[in-house]
Design a protein around this motif. Sequence first.
Motif, short mmCIF file in Angstrom:
data_model
loop_
_atom_site.label_atom_id
_atom_site.label_comp_id
_atom_site.label_asym_id
_atom_site.label_seq_id
_atom_site.Cartn_x
_atom_site.Cartn_y
_atom_site.Cartn_z
N GLU A 1 0.84 -1.20 0.00
CA GLU A 1 0.00 0.00 0.00
C GLU A 1 0.87 1.25 0.00
O GLU A 1 1.99 1.23 0.49
CB GLU A 1 -0.88 0.04 1.27
N LYS B 1 2.10 4.64 1.46
CA LYS B 1 2.15 5.17 2.83
C LYS B 1 1.75 6.65 2.74
O LYS B 1 2.47 7.47 2.19
CB LYS B 1 3.55 5.02 3.41
N ARG C 1 -3.39 9.15 17.10
CA ARG C 1 -2.46 8.12 17.58
C ARG C 1 -2.21 8.24 19.07
O ARG C 1 -1.94 7.27 19.73
CB ARG C 1 -1.15 8.35 16.84
N GLU D 1 -6.02 7.17 7.62
CA GLU D 1 -5.22 8.39 7.62
C GLU D 1 -6.10 9.56 7.18
O GLU D 1 -6.83 9.45 6.19
CB GLU D 1 -4.07 8.16 6.61
N ARG E 1 4.14 -3.66 16.96
CA ARG E 1 5.06 -3.21 15.91
C ARG E 1 6.02 -4.36 15.60
O ARG E 1 7.21 -4.16 15.36
CB ARG E 1 5.83 -1.96 16.38
N LYS F 1 7.26 -1.00 6.93
CA LYS F 1 7.28 0.24 6.14
C LYS F 1 8.64 0.42 5.51
O LYS F 1 9.67 0.12 6.11
CB LYS F 1 6.89 1.44 6.99
P1 ATP Z 1 6.37 7.54 10.24
O1 ATP Z 1 7.06 8.69 10.87
O2 ATP Z 1 7.19 6.76 9.30
O3 ATP Z 1 5.00 7.87 9.72
P2 ATP Z 1 5.33 6.49 12.60
O4 ATP Z 1 6.23 6.17 13.74
O5 ATP Z 1 4.48 7.70 12.67
O6 ATP Z 1 6.21 6.48 11.34
P3 ATP Z 1 4.65 3.83 11.97
O7 ATP Z 1 3.84 2.90 12.72
O8 ATP Z 1 6.09 3.56 12.03
O9 ATP Z 1 4.34 5.30 12.42
O10 ATP Z 1 4.18 3.81 10.47
C1 ATP Z 1 2.83 3.62 10.27
C2 ATP Z 1 2.16 4.95 10.11
O11 ATP Z 1 2.07 5.22 8.73
C3 ATP Z 1 0.76 4.88 10.59
O12 ATP Z 1 0.67 5.33 11.92
C4 ATP Z 1 -0.01 5.77 9.65
O13 ATP Z 1 -0.10 7.06 10.20
C5 ATP Z 1 0.85 5.87 8.43
N1 ATP Z 1 0.28 5.22 7.23
C6 ATP Z 1 0.15 5.82 6.05
N2 ATP Z 1 -0.36 5.00 5.14
C7 ATP Z 1 -0.57 3.82 5.75
C8 ATP Z 1 -1.07 2.57 5.32
N3 ATP Z 1 -1.45 2.37 4.07
N4 ATP Z 1 -1.13 1.58 6.23
C9 ATP Z 1 -0.73 1.78 7.50
N5 ATP Z 1 -0.23 2.94 7.97
C10 ATP Z 1 -0.15 3.96 7.10
#
Ligand code: ATP
Length: 605
Positions: A250, A252, A272, A302, A433, A439
């Motif tokens: 998917e 991001k 969050r 999102e 996690r 990711k």
């Molecule tokens: P980052 O700073 O890379 O966004 P993070 O620490 O905020 O990382 P992670 O859990 O590491 O959060 O990455 C997942 C985040 O990515 C989710 O919290 C969400 O906000 C975002 N996101 C965007 N698109 C998607 C998707 N298709 N599926 C899941 N999460 C997504």
Amino acid sequence: MTEETKFSVMVSMFDWIQKSKYSAKKRSKFRKFLDTFCKPRDYFTAVRLILPGLDRERGSYGLKESVLANCLIDALGMSRDSPDALRLINWRKGGAKTGANAGNFALVATEVLQRRQGMASGGLTIKELNELLDRLACSENRPEKISILATLIKKTNAQEMKWVIMIILKDLKLGLSEKSIFHEFHPDAEDLFNVTCDLKLVCEKLRDRHQRHKRQDIEVGKAVRPQLAMRVSDAQAAWKKLHGKEVVMECKFDGDRIQIHKNGAEVHFFSRNFIDHSEYEHGMSDIIQQCVLADRCILDGEMLVWDSSLNRFAEFGSNQEIAKAAKDGLDSHKQLCYVAFDILYVGDTSVIHQSLKERHELLRSAVNPVKGRLEILVPSGGLNSHCPPGEPCCSLIAHSLDDVDKFFKQIVENRDEGIVLKDLDSKWEPGDRSGKWLKLKPDYIRAGSDLDVLIIGGYYGSGRRGGEVAQFLVGLAERPSADTYPRRFISFCRVGTGLSDDELNAVVTKLKPYFRKYDYPKKAPPSFYQVTNNSKERPDVWIESPEKSVILSITSDIRTIRSEVFAAPYSLRFPRIDRVRYDKPWHECLDVQSFIELVHSSNGT
Ligand code: ATP
């Protein structure tokens, strides 16, 4: 500890925990503190000060370091240009002034406070501290905040005030994870917190460490700790980790992670950090009522802004502004758009225990998507499908590493945030996690030293940057003889990521008058550029002549690759633009020889 217990007792525990090297020791200090000084009915009173970031009973203080610095200056009655006031204001800066404490606001503040507060404990009780913090969070005007801080200063010494400041900033730097604190508190504390995000409830329900709590499921109306993604360095690592699994890839999205809880007419938007963002109600509640068919449900996704004039998502950062415009009834070509990528609850049941594949089906049947307003991210297309340019949402099944590579490349070229890979067979697990979601982002690539290279050509983008130059061909200079400018530039690599849209637009606008299209193979590139015959290298436009061009500082994975595509002997792996060096003249571009020396020295060859 009773509520009348002195805060100084807690401060001793903090100091001990911070000083102890080993996690087991830190945990046992915390345990001892609970057993010796806390009555079970006061657990929340104490734990909310130890995990201030998880306490939702108290609102936000509105005091980040810079505001706090100014409030402390006033609370201490200091003149704004006194050395200590400047020390607080410039807490981030290193150098002689703030010395070793630079960058740690609480320590810089302690330095300043030590000169003004006595050594003896101020006698503040836990109960008083909580009351003062409640007032601090409730007060909306600055003079009131200053007066509360002055009271706190009066009732503490510098060491105690340091911890008060860390509680206000919600970062205690104890070197003890939230997970360890929960585990030491009660074996079921983390689980219960993850599904309720309610620290008070956890402290009240789990008073007896020896009595296990039945696992609780999620509920509509109570925020759930979001499932998170694990970072991977590259597509290969991701593919290896998901070996043998059915995988969906998917986009991001770069917005706000929001859980939508719909309970009949009531809609909540939890972030969050489990804050209820009611400002999204005006822009989104109606569409949720109309297009989310289930009466009760929780969507995970999102929140973004859709730009209907450009037909694409706007860059991150305008959510609040657009939410406000919606509230004020202002007309705009931008609107809030929610992309639901998961569903956690539908009807009367939690569905987190079902597989992602099943949840995708539930999502399809629970939501009627509306382009640019409410999208659902579910896999589309067959084996050879790709994300159509301009389509806001993209989700594909991956069949091979090659598929992942291609998808990632497409995302990078489109200048999107990255990709998320998910195991289609996995459950949705609160706060997890562990790698069910992976990711992959272009900027995880380790940066080597900065390389100052010259733009010699441009490539048109696709999708939202179709028809505009979105990437550059950059070159290294052929080392000139002494006191002369370089005459030839050797093609080196292709680079597109790293700049914001505005920065990229500025470079493209500056160079546009000098873009020259060249017909292949009829016309050769300008004579001052040395290129190979490899067709992958050919840019869509060349820069008319080097002195019209601009230097880019690029960083990259330190592992350079031997280049077959470009004329220079090495190229870079995942290069990224760090900044545009408008300040550096074109002839100060890195030369090939210096670059090769750099490669050899970093490879140790
Ligand atoms: P980052 O700073 O890379 O966004 P993070 O620490 O905020 O990382 P992670 O859990 O590491 O959060 O990455 C997942 C985040 O990515 C989710 O919290 C969400 O906000 C975002 N996101 C965007 N698109 C998607 C998707 N298709 N599926 C899941 N999460 C997504």
